[in-house]
Every structure is written in structure tokens, then in C-alpha cells.
Scaffold this motif. Structure first.
Motif, PDB file in Angstrom:
ATOM      1  N   ILE A 135       0.708  -0.798  -0.418  1.00  0.00           N
ATOM      2  CA  ILE A 135      -0.090  -0.007   0.148  1.00  0.00           C
ATOM      3  C   ILE A 135       0.589   1.337   0.124  1.00  0.00           C
ATOM      4  CG2 ILE A 135      -0.400   0.227   2.137  1.00  0.00           C
ATOM      5  CD1 ILE A 135      -3.053   0.672   1.730  1.00  0.00           C
ATOM      6  N   GLU A 136       2.167   1.014   0.414  1.00  0.00           N
ATOM      7  CA  GLU A 136       2.796   2.019   0.575  1.00  0.00           C
ATOM      8  C   GLU A 136       3.466   2.302  -0.667  1.00  0.00           C
ATOM      9  OE1 GLU A 136       4.444  -0.300   1.828  1.00  0.00           O
ATOM     10  OE2 GLU A 136       3.009  -0.370   3.520  1.00  0.00           O
ATOM     11  N   VAL A 137       3.302   1.896  -2.046  1.00  0.00           N
ATOM     12  CA  VAL A 137       3.863   2.347  -2.918  1.00  0.00           C
ATOM     13  C   VAL A 137       2.768   2.332  -3.716  1.00  0.00           C
ATOM     14  CG1 VAL A 137       4.961   1.052  -4.872  1.00  0.00           C
ATOM     15  CG2 VAL A 137       5.786  -0.063  -2.978  1.00  0.00           C
ATOM     16  N   ALA A 138       1.814   1.996  -3.489  1.00  0.00           N
ATOM     17  CA  ALA A 138       0.592   2.664  -3.997  1.00  0.00           C
ATOM     18  C   ALA A 138       0.780   3.806  -4.104  1.00  0.00           C
ATOM     19  CB  ALA A 138      -0.432   1.263  -3.910  1.00  0.00           C
ATOM     20  N   ARG A 139       0.506   4.139  -2.941  1.00  0.00           N
ATOM     21  CA  ARG A 139       0.505   5.436  -2.330  1.00  0.00           C
ATOM     22  C   ARG A 139       1.288   6.154  -3.105  1.00  0.00           C
ATOM     23  NH1 ARG A 139      -2.960   6.388   1.659  1.00  0.00           N
ATOM     24  NH2 ARG A 139      -1.776   5.026   2.652  1.00  0.00           N
ATOM     25  N   ALA A 140       2.741   6.118  -3.620  1.00  0.00           N
ATOM     26  CA  ALA A 140       3.852   6.850  -3.552  1.00  0.00           C
ATOM     27  C   ALA A 140       3.335   6.130  -4.850  1.00  0.00           C
ATOM     28  CB  ALA A 140       5.106   6.183  -3.384  1.00  0.00           C
ATOM     29  N   ARG A 141       2.856   6.295  -5.793  1.00  0.00           N
ATOM     30  CA  ARG A 141       2.476   6.164  -7.294  1.00  0.00           C
ATOM     31  C   ARG A 141       1.756   7.216  -7.379  1.00  0.00           C
ATOM     32  NH1 ARG A 141       3.241  -0.330  -7.826  1.00  0.00           N
ATOM     33  NH2 ARG A 141       6.189  -0.097  -8.578  1.00  0.00           N
ATOM     34  N   ARG A 142       0.278   7.331  -6.349  1.00  0.00           N
ATOM     35  CA  ARG A 142      -0.813   7.822  -6.778  1.00  0.00           C
ATOM     36  C   ARG A 142      -0.797   8.980  -5.774  1.00  0.00           C
ATOM     37  NH1 ARG A 142      -4.703   7.986  -8.594  1.00  0.00           N
ATOM     38  NH2 ARG A 142      -6.416   8.001  -7.810  1.00  0.00           N
ATOM     39  N   GLY A 143       0.006   9.344  -4.732  1.00  0.00           N
ATOM     40  CA  GLY A 143      -0.030  10.742  -4.221  1.00  0.00           C
ATOM     41  C   GLY A 143      -0.447  10.795  -2.675  1.00  0.00           C
ATOM     42  N   PRO A 144       0.233  11.830  -1.916  1.00  0.00           N
ATOM     43  CA  PRO A 144      -0.205  10.875  -0.440  1.00  0.00           C
ATOM     44  C   PRO A 144      -2.004  11.038   0.133  1.00  0.00           C
ATOM     45  CG  PRO A 144       1.305  13.542  -0.953  1.00  0.00           C
ATOM     46  CD  PRO A 144       0.604  12.675  -2.319  1.00  0.00           C
ATOM     47  N   SER A 145      -2.355  11.792  -0.777  1.00  0.00           N
ATOM     48  CA  SER A 145      -3.376  12.251  -0.246  1.00  0.00           C
ATOM     49  C   SER A 145      -5.066  11.571  -0.442  1.00  0.00           C
ATOM     50  CB  SER A 145      -4.266  13.858  -0.107  1.00  0.00           C
ATOM     51  OG  SER A 145      -4.020  14.235  -2.363  1.00  0.00           O
ATOM     52  N   VAL A 146      -4.578  10.613  -1.449  1.00  0.00           N
ATOM     53  CA  VAL A 146      -5.924   9.741  -2.119  1.00  0.00           C
ATOM     54  C   VAL A 146      -5.548   8.179  -0.242  1.00  0.00           C
ATOM     55  CG1 VAL A 146      -5.994   7.451  -3.694  1.00  0.00           C
ATOM     56  CG2 VAL A 146      -3.903   9.706  -4.186  1.00  0.00           C
ATOM     57  N   THR A 147      -6.985   8.961  -0.588  1.00  0.00           N
ATOM     58  CA  THR A 147      -7.361   7.524   0.478  1.00  0.00           C
ATOM     59  C   THR A 147      -7.377   5.646  -0.066  1.00  0.00           C
ATOM     60  OG1 THR A 147      -9.413   7.480  -0.254  1.00  0.00           O
ATOM     61  CG2 THR A 147      -9.423   9.316   1.434  1.00  0.00           C
ATOM     62  N   ASP A 148      -7.358   4.808   0.955  1.00  0.00           N
ATOM     63  CA  ASP A 148      -6.791   3.569   0.366  1.00  0.00           C
ATOM     64  C   ASP A 148      -7.894   3.186   0.000  1.00  0.00           C
ATOM     65  OD1 ASP A 148      -4.833   3.744   2.164  1.00  0.00           O
ATOM     66  OD2 ASP A 148      -5.427   2.876   3.656  1.00  0.00           O
ATOM     67  N   VAL A 149      -9.112   3.407  -0.352  1.00  0.00           N
ATOM     68  CA  VAL A 149     -10.364   2.805  -1.444  1.00  0.00           C
ATOM     69  C   VAL A 149      -9.808   3.162  -2.610  1.00  0.00           C
ATOM     70  CG1 VAL A 149     -11.842   2.241   0.694  1.00  0.00           C
ATOM     71  CG2 VAL A 149     -11.984   3.914  -0.304  1.00  0.00           C
ATOM     72  N   ALA A 150      -9.108   4.679  -2.802  1.00  0.00           N
ATOM     73  CA  ALA A 150      -9.738   4.993  -4.369  1.00  0.00           C
ATOM     74  C   ALA A 150      -7.967   4.902  -4.652  1.00  0.00           C
ATOM     75  CB  ALA A 150      -9.112   7.016  -4.288  1.00  0.00           C
TER      76      ALA A 150
END
Length: 231
Positions: free
Chosen positions: A104-119
Motif C-alpha cells: 500500500i505504501e508503494v501504491a500511495r507513492a505512485r498515486r499521491g499522499p492525499s489519496v485514500t486507501d479505497v481510491a
DNA sequence: CTTTCGATATTCT
DNA sequence: GAATATCGAAAGC
């Protein structure tokens, strides 16, 4: 790969797609559990990229079952399909949404810090970004044999069912559970079926109700009709 | 809440 | 030139 997965992927996308709900696609540091898909079946489907035959962009959509077909959407986003059905026909299941179950940390690094987990992987463009899909490298790779960056794994429980019965019958059972709800089991995920998002004209609407998703799952994308949809 | 618009590769008219 | 298997920001109600 397993025999159940092989049997499922022999089917054309409209049959195959609902059974991909709950499957995982893993690689590049993340694992996604698929919650929403759309089927595209070139031979009869004007909405399919392959309906008018092969082009440089869509050629892997005609490839062997278990191929990854990636394409550039609106010139910007990278979207991912699972190719199924007989080689030489265009048949793909577009992965539209998923739950990030690992990395999930890898995905958030790609998508941006403000994106919620479900999105993180909600919507096909966002899913491709969360996966770290790279068009030039990944298009046409195998999802089955470990030679490519990603591996596809069936949802738990489906392997036994798909080897014991005709995959088309198993999918019909899955969809019947949609209408009736859980039969006896403690808790069964229900599947909803409806028109494909963003597909206009006769290819959209009720003609090809080939979008399927886990009912009520928070990672599923909002339905949006195409701007120029006709009646 | 809803609608509009810009980003822009590939294909079709 | 127009449409497209999209997304998110901005503007309008």
C-alpha cells in the motif's frame, strides 16, 4: 499456472470477466484484488478496440489467453486488460477497480499522499498507475508463467470449482448467486452486473451489460454515462 | 451538488 | 478534424 485458471481463460471475455472478481494481480511491489471489470468481445462488440481488426496498438488483445493488454487511454492513462478466449480473436477484460491488499505504501507513492486507501486503484487509469504499469514494457507480457512483471491468481475457492465443472456453468452459478444472494454459505460476496462505463451508442447501455463488480464494495468506481450516449 | 474543460495517443472520417 | 474503454480541477448552481 493452475488448470482452473487455464480453463477459465479459455472462455471469451463476457464469460470470463465476472470470475476475475476476487482474483489478484501481483507485481512491481503491489498486490491488487480485483473488484470491478468490463468485458470486451471484438467479434460482436463495436465498443471493443479489436472490433475492426488488429492495429499496432491493439495487437496483443488478439494474443493467447493470459496475455496482458495495456493501452493508452485519452493519451494519458495506462489501462490494463486480461486477454482470454481463443488466440486470434480480440477478447479482453478491462480491470476497472481493485483493493490494494499488499504494497500500500508503494501504491500511495505512485498515486499521491492525499489519496485514500479505497481510491488508490479506483478507476482503470488509477488502477494502472497504482500497479506501476509501463505501456512499452508490459503490453503483451504473460500474466501466468512468471516471464512478465505481473502474475494473476484466481480467487480462493474458484480453482476447485473451475476444474470440476464447465467454466461457463460456474460463472452462471456465480451470477445466479447475484440475484438470489448467499445460498447457504456463511458469507458470499454478491456480484452486480450493468452497462459499461463510458461506452456510447449501441455498444453501451443494455445491449452489452458486460460490467460486473462486487456489490457495495467501496473501491468500485462511480458509474458515468458517456457524454454523447444515445437512447 | 452538477457541468465543463484540459491533458493528448491512436484511430477513424 | 472528431471521437475515445479517463481523471481531476475549476466553475456554476
Amino acid at each position: 499456472m493452475t488448470d482452473g485458471l487455464r480453463a477459465l481463460l479459455a472462455e471469451p471475455a463476457p464469460v470470463c470477466a465476472p470470475a476475475l472478481l476476487g482474483a489478484t494481480i501481483a507485481g512491481r511491489g503491489v498486490t491488487l484484488r480485483i473488484t470491478e471489470v468490463e468485458a470486451y468481445w471484438g467479434p460482436t462488440d463495436p465498443g471493443s478496440h479489436g472490433h475492426r481488426g488488429p492495429t499496432p496498438r491493439n495487437r496483443h488483445l488478439f494474443g493467447p489467453p493470459g496475455t496482458l493488454y495495456a493501452y493508452r487511454s485519452y493519451g494519458i492513462h495506462t489501462c490494463v486488460n486480461v486477454v482470454s478466449g481463443p488466440e486470434g480473436t480480440s477478447s479482453g477484460s478491462l480491470l476497472r477497480a481493485a483493493e490494494v491488499v499488499d504494497g500500500i505504501e508503494v501504491a500511495r507513492a505512485r498515486r499521491g499522499p492525499s489519496v485514500t486507501d479505497v481510491a488508490l486503484a479506483r478507476g482503470p487509469g488509477n488502477l494502472g498507475q497504482a500497479l506501476g504499469a509501463v505501456l512499452g514494457e508490459d503490453d503483451g507480457t504473460s500474466l501466468l508463467d512468471g516471464s512478465g512483471p505481473f502474475r494473476l491468481t484466481l480467487a480462493p475457492g474458484l480453482e476447485a470449482r473451475l476444474t470440476a465443472a464447465d467454466p461457463a456453468d460456474v460463472v452462471a452459478e456465480l451470477l445466479r448467486e447475484t440475484v438470489a444472494g448467499p445460498v447457504g454459505a456463511a458469507r458470499v460476496r454478491r456480484i452486480s452486473v450493468g452497462p459499461r462505463t463510458g461506452v456510447a451508442g449501441v455498444a453501451g447501455g443494455a445491449t452489452f451489460p458486460w460490467r460486473s463488480w462486487w456489490t457495495g464494495d467501496p473501491t468500485v468506481s462511480a458509474y458515468r454515462r458517456h457524454q454523447r450516449a444515445v437512447d
